[in-house]
Design a protein around this motif. Structure first.
Motif, PDB file in Angstrom:
ATOM      1  N   GLN A   1       0.804  -1.218   0.000  1.00  0.00           N
ATOM      2  CA  GLN A   1       0.000   0.000   0.000  1.00  0.00           C
ATOM      3  C   GLN A   1       0.841   1.273   0.000  1.00  0.00           C
ATOM      4  O   GLN A   1       0.415   2.286  -0.542  1.00  0.00           O
ATOM      5  CB  GLN A   1      -0.955   0.010   1.197  1.00  0.00           C
TER       6      GLN A   1
ATOM      7  N   GLY B   1      -6.602  -4.632   0.436  1.00  0.00           N
ATOM      8  CA  GLY B   1      -7.246  -3.329   0.335  1.00  0.00           C
ATOM      9  C   GLY B   1      -8.395  -3.400  -0.665  1.00  0.00           C
ATOM     10  O   GLY B   1      -8.916  -4.474  -0.966  1.00  0.00           O
ATOM     11  N   LYS B   2      -8.790  -2.248  -1.179  1.00  0.00           N
ATOM     12  CA  LYS B   2      -9.948  -2.176  -2.078  1.00  0.00           C
ATOM     13  C   LYS B   2      -9.627  -2.533  -3.521  1.00  0.00           C
ATOM     14  O   LYS B   2     -10.475  -3.043  -4.231  1.00  0.00           O
ATOM     15  CB  LYS B   2     -10.556  -0.779  -2.037  1.00  0.00           C
ATOM     16  N   THR B   3      -8.386  -2.276  -3.960  1.00  0.00           N
ATOM     17  CA  THR B   3      -8.093  -2.428  -5.376  1.00  0.00           C
ATOM     18  C   THR B   3      -6.954  -3.377  -5.708  1.00  0.00           C
ATOM     19  O   THR B   3      -6.771  -3.739  -6.859  1.00  0.00           O
ATOM     20  CB  THR B   3      -7.764  -1.056  -6.011  1.00  0.00           C
ATOM     21  N   SER B   4      -6.168  -3.787  -4.730  1.00  0.00           N
ATOM     22  CA  SER B   4      -4.988  -4.609  -5.000  1.00  0.00           C
ATOM     23  C   SER B   4      -5.281  -6.092  -4.812  1.00  0.00           C
ATOM     24  O   SER B   4      -6.112  -6.471  -3.995  1.00  0.00           O
ATOM     25  CB  SER B   4      -3.838  -4.207  -4.077  1.00  0.00           C
TER      26      SER B   4
ATOM     27  N   ARG C   1      -7.434 -10.452  -1.922  1.00  0.00           N
ATOM     28  CA  ARG C   1      -7.597  -8.995  -2.008  1.00  0.00           C
ATOM     29  C   ARG C   1      -6.746  -8.347  -0.933  1.00  0.00           C
ATOM     30  O   ARG C   1      -6.732  -8.776   0.207  1.00  0.00           O
ATOM     31  CB  ARG C   1      -9.046  -8.595  -1.807  1.00  0.00           C
TER      32      ARG C   1
ATOM     33  N   ASP D   1      -3.625  -2.355  -8.938  1.00  0.00           N
ATOM     34  CA  ASP D   1      -4.988  -1.826  -9.035  1.00  0.00           C
ATOM     35  C   ASP D   1      -5.738  -2.616 -10.099  1.00  0.00           C
ATOM     36  O   ASP D   1      -5.514  -2.434 -11.282  1.00  0.00           O
ATOM     37  CB  ASP D   1      -4.972  -0.340  -9.384  1.00  0.00           C
TER      38      ASP D   1
END
Length: 156
Positions: free
Chosen positions: A38, A122-125, A120, A140
């Motif tokens: 992150q 986080g939200k995008t990785s 997953r 992402d």
């Protein structure tokens, strides 16, 4: 223990040596990222061989050029997590299957054993682990190209 107040150099054996503001010398220090996925450029600890933190780097770019290069080279030698830039194809949508990908380190193929090997972060990785335990990063999943995204959607 902050970004300021220490000097870094290599000894004759190629080990990193840190001298803090108090004049203490620590040989064989290693940089360790606090948040390698992150926030890879900030929050880096310099630790001794027994794991004791002797310095903290808030942001890597705050270091003088020479020290920044030494830390960067050391991190690259310790860490191996290719970043997937494109999924070229998969052998099938049934598992296990072979993925053919383009990474920041070149073209490669790996075997995905099961759905649990895509995690997953986080939200995008996404972190994808192959059958040999090598981890591949998709920083992402929404920024990856359309073809790669369609393949990913079949496995998520």
């Amino acid at each position: 223990m902050s970004t300021a107040g220490f000097e870094l150099h290599r000894n004759s054996f190629g080990k990193l040596v840190l001298r803090n503001a108090g004049g203490e010398v620590f040989e064989g220090v290693s940089p360790v990222r606090a948040f390698p996925i992150q926030s890879p450029m900030s929050g880096i600890s310099l630790v001794t061989t027994d794991g004791r933190e002797v310095a903290w780097i808030d942001v890597l770019t705050d270091l003088p050029q020479t020290a920044r290069q030494l830390v960067t080279i050391e991190l690259e030698g310790r860490e191996f997590m290719p970043e997937i830039q494109r999924i070229n194809g998969v052998s099938s949508f049934a598992l296990p299957c072979t993925w053919s990908v383009s990474t920041d380190r070149g073209e490669t193929e790996f075997v995905l054993k099961g759905d649990e090997d895509i995690r997953r972060i986080g939200k995008t990785s996404l972190l994808i682990t192959d059958n040999h335990g090598i981890q591949f990063l998709i920083r992402d999943m929404f920024e990856i190209d359309r073809h790669s995204r369609k393949i990913l959607d079949r496995f998520l």
